[in-house]
Scaffold this active site. Structure first.
Site: not given
Ligand code: DGJ
Length: 738
Positions: A532, A484, A554
């Site tokens: 991500c 992420d 998200d």
């Molecule tokens: C942002 C991501 O897009 C979510 O899916 C999740 O992993 C959160 N961060 C966690 O902090």
């Protein structure tokens, strides 16, 4: 951080070992090459061809490289009688007669701000049956300054990947102010229609199409990291009229770069259009030292005279082979805990979710954010990033224990990381405040309470790599990782780089990042990976080659996901999109499942909160997906049949490459008339058995053609009346050739 600190910490030039600054000793000319420079032959046509497209370049009598055309492979090549106008120069440099937006702008060691690129030579290498690499070497007419234009032509996918390699042997550094990957002249048309994907967090990939008029339209990002939060570096240009799915001339482009980018489209005084794309030169001038090579990222081009649907299919076919990891292998069905628990979990709760994952048929359980930090526990997004030790309160037995418990219950275990970031509330920041990107004398600006680590600094790069090593190497049971990145750069300063190299930061960062990602792939090839970035802040082919899929948003409300997935489908294959079922939006569960099944299906649910009925429906859908749909959807050719932007419903169909099977999805977003949906891509002669799937247990299909065998030509000509009309109803229909 102070200004004097910046000066004191200047790094040694010799330490600059970025992958992009590759030492190339094999080029034709070396130090002192100016004297030995021999202009190449003129009047030579250089053709970069794929199965159905060709880019034709020409060296005119002034020894410059011009573009003759880009289009159908069999289009006649007309060689001009005289030297073309400079507006058709293929990779135009600034300062010596070219007056529009240049591809290259440099200030030479002696202060001369002009460059003139003359053809030297060209070579072609046949890498394998599918790939031909053409290198065209250009040199400044006076200075020992060299640009090699590189083209990889992927024959069967009709994709041309283009990049530039820039180097020099001047006595001192040359400053590069512009360094496009490509500067293609788009085939001449009356009108040019540009399609882009723009949006924001939780609203990614919104499709916008506009007619280009005189002047420059720029699509860009200036935020360096999580750089694609508002726009992706992919675009389409339709010629003469708005883009249509299966008709008309369309050019697609996609930049392989996850950092700040710039796409510039300039319509000139004669209604010609040039499309320039590359790293954003904004605030990124690069001091290039002699004998090092600045390699731009590649830009992927694809051309079709059969509409944007074919351009998308070209990108998809290319991506499955070259643009993502294991593109031909099935993606596991993940169950992620983020929507179910957020930061609020402990070992018992996670272990309990494993059973739920198994009961629904998921292959892998993915533990998301919140598992680390002790002195500064990661119980919300305010603390802990940077302290990658397992939180002993929440998970007293560590990650390997969880991986083993998952395995006992028949599911693989995966983990979330964000190795480029730090919360100011963390041990890491307390120890190394200078490791964060920021500007001296400015109040630090946080994004999601965090700051970006300065990956241009070697020890930070090694720290981030160690996070991955400790997490994946230290827990060999881990089989999946979600990487992420939730913060972008608004104060691009480095306490590592010297004053003259501050503008290198965002470029150097990106190369370090790719290096770490590359090491992850090399060292942990068995660990699958999801890209991500707070949603889709890194949806590009620069990063995707290190990952199996990316997280499109998200926002998992299927009513919005239909649009988000539709947008991304223009450039990325279904298997690249992690489409998870959640209860966001509270839409009917069948609709939610049908939407998620048109990509790499996953789940993000608290199984204990599901009713028995819901569990049954989900388990049934997962099993159907794994057994039947996964064989057709991710590897299939996508035909977008009805756009959600143009009517009350969306319809799309995936056709197996041999056209023996297809899967049709119809999503009714508003109440409608229920007109027939006309299929595409089928074998007209073949008879297909029509069967609606993913129905609630015991519910009969309302499809008039259910169970019937129908000819492909009829399904494509007359279509099929879907069984859905009211809002948020949907249908998933399998077609099997007999
Ligand atoms: C942002 C991501 O897009 C979510 O899916 C999740 O992993 C959160 N961060 C966690 O902090």
């Amino acid at each position: 951080m102070t200004a004097s600190f910046l000066c004191n910490r200047r790094r040694l030039e010799g330490a600059l070992t970025l992958p992009a600054l590759i030492f190339l000793s094999s080029l034709a000319t070396g130090p002192g090459a100016e004297a030995g420079f021999t202009p190449g032959s003129t009047n030579a046509v250089i053709t970069i061809a794929t199965a159905h497209s060709a880019l034709n370049l020409w060296v005119a009598s002034d020894q410059r490289l011009y573009q003759l055309g880009y289009g159908a492979a069999d289009a006649p090549v007309v060689i001009p009688e005289k030297t073309p106008v400079r507006e058709l120069e293929f990779y135009p440099p600034a300062g010596n007669g070219f007056i529009l937006e240049p591809a290259l702008q440099a200030t030479h060691a002696d202060g001369n701000t002009s460059t003139d690129l003359i053809f030297v030579k060209q070579s072609e290498t046949v890498a394998d049956k599918n790939i031909r690499l053409t290198r065209i070497e250009l040199k400044d007419g006076f200075y020992p300054f060299f640009v090699t234009l590189c083209f990889k032509a992927y024959q069967q996918q009709d994709v041309i990947e283009q990049w530039a390699e820039i180097r020099h042997d001047e006595s001192r550094p040359v400053t590069l102010y512009r360094f496009a990957s490509t500067g293609l002249v788009v085939p001449k048309a009356d009108e040019y229609w540009l399609t882009q994907l723009h949006g924001d967090w939780a609203d990614e990939a919104q499709l916008v199409e506009e007619k280009l008029t005189s002047g420059i339209k720029v699509l860009d990002s200036k935020i360096g990291v999580r750089a694609l939060q508002f726009r992706t570096p992919s675009f389409l240009i339709a010629l003469d009229h708005q883009a249509e799915e299966e008709r008309g001339r369309v050019l697609g482009g996609s930049l392989e770069w996850s950092g700040s980018f710039q796409l510039a489209f300039e319509v000139d005084m004669k209604n010609r259009l040039r499309a320039l794309g590359g790293i954003n030169p904004f605030g990124s001038q690069y001091r290039l030292v002699p004998e090092k090579t600045f390699v731009t990222p590649g830009l992927l081009w694809s051309w079709s005279d059969q509409g944007k649907g074919q351009v998308s299919r070209n990108f998809h076919r290319w991506a499955r082979l070259y643009g993502m990891r294991d593109g031909d292998k099935p993606r596991p069905v993940l169950l992620n805990n983020w929507e179910a628990t957020g930061f609020n979990f402990n070992e018992a709760r996670i272990v309990a979710l494993f059973d739920g994952a198994r009961s629904l048929g998921a292959d892998t359980f993915l533990l998301d954010d919140g598992w680390f930090g002790n002195r500064h526990p990661r119980n919300d997004d305010k603390a802990g990033l940077g302290d990658w030790q397992v939180n002993t309160n929440k998970l007293p037995h560590g990650l390997s224990y969880l991986a083993e418990e998952a395995k006992k219950r028949g599911v693989d275990f995966g983990i979330w990381i964000e190795p480029e970031m730090v919360n100011p509330v963390s041990d890491l920041f307390e120890q190394h405040p200078d490791w964060a990107i920021g500007q001296p004398h400015r109040q630090p600006i946080l994004g999601r309470n965090q700051r970006v680590l300065d990956l241009s600094r070697p020890e930070v790069r090694e720290f981030s790599w160690k996070v991955i090593q400790d997490t994946l190497g230290g827990n060999p049971g881990i089989r999946y990782v979600k990487w992420d990145c939730n913060c972008y750069v608004t104060q691009p300063g480095s306490s590592w780089l010297g004053p003259e190299e501050q503008t290198h930061l965002l470029i150097d960062y990106q190369h370090s990042l790719y290096e770490i990602m590359g090491r992850m792939v090399t060292n942990y090839p068995h660990v699958m990976a999801m890209l991500c970035s707070g949603g889709a802040g890194r949806a590009d082919y620069g990063a995707l080659k290190y990952f199996h899929s990316f997280w499109p948003s998200d926002n998992t409300d299927p009513a919005r996901r239909v649009f988000i997935q539709w947008g991304f489908s223009h450039f990325f294959p279904a298997g690249a999109l992690a489409d998870h079922v959640t209860r966001m939006g509270h839409r009917p569960l069948k609709f939610t499942l049908d939407v998620a099944m048109s990509g790499a299906l996953g789940l993000d649910l608290d199984v204990s909160k599901l009713t028995t009925e819901e569990r049954k429906m989900i388990a049934h859908a997962v099993s159907l997906y794994k057994r039947d749909l996964r064989e057709v959807v991710p590897p299939g050719d996508l035909y977008r049949l009805e756009s959600p932007y143009h009517g009350p419903r969306a319809a799309l169909c995936f056709v197996a490459p041999d056209r023996s099977r297809a899967v049709l999805f119809i999503y009714q977003l508003k109440a409608g008339e229920g007109d027939a949906v006309k299929l595409a891509g089928l074998d007209p002669q073949k008879r297909y058995r029509v069967h609606e799937v993913n129905l609630p247990e015991g519910a009969p299909s309302q499809l008039a053609l259910e169970g019937k065998e129908i000819e492909g030509s009829v399904l494509m000509g007359d279509g099929l009346v879907p069984p859905v009309r009211s809002e948020y109803t949907s249908a998933a229909i399998e077609l099997r050739g007999e």
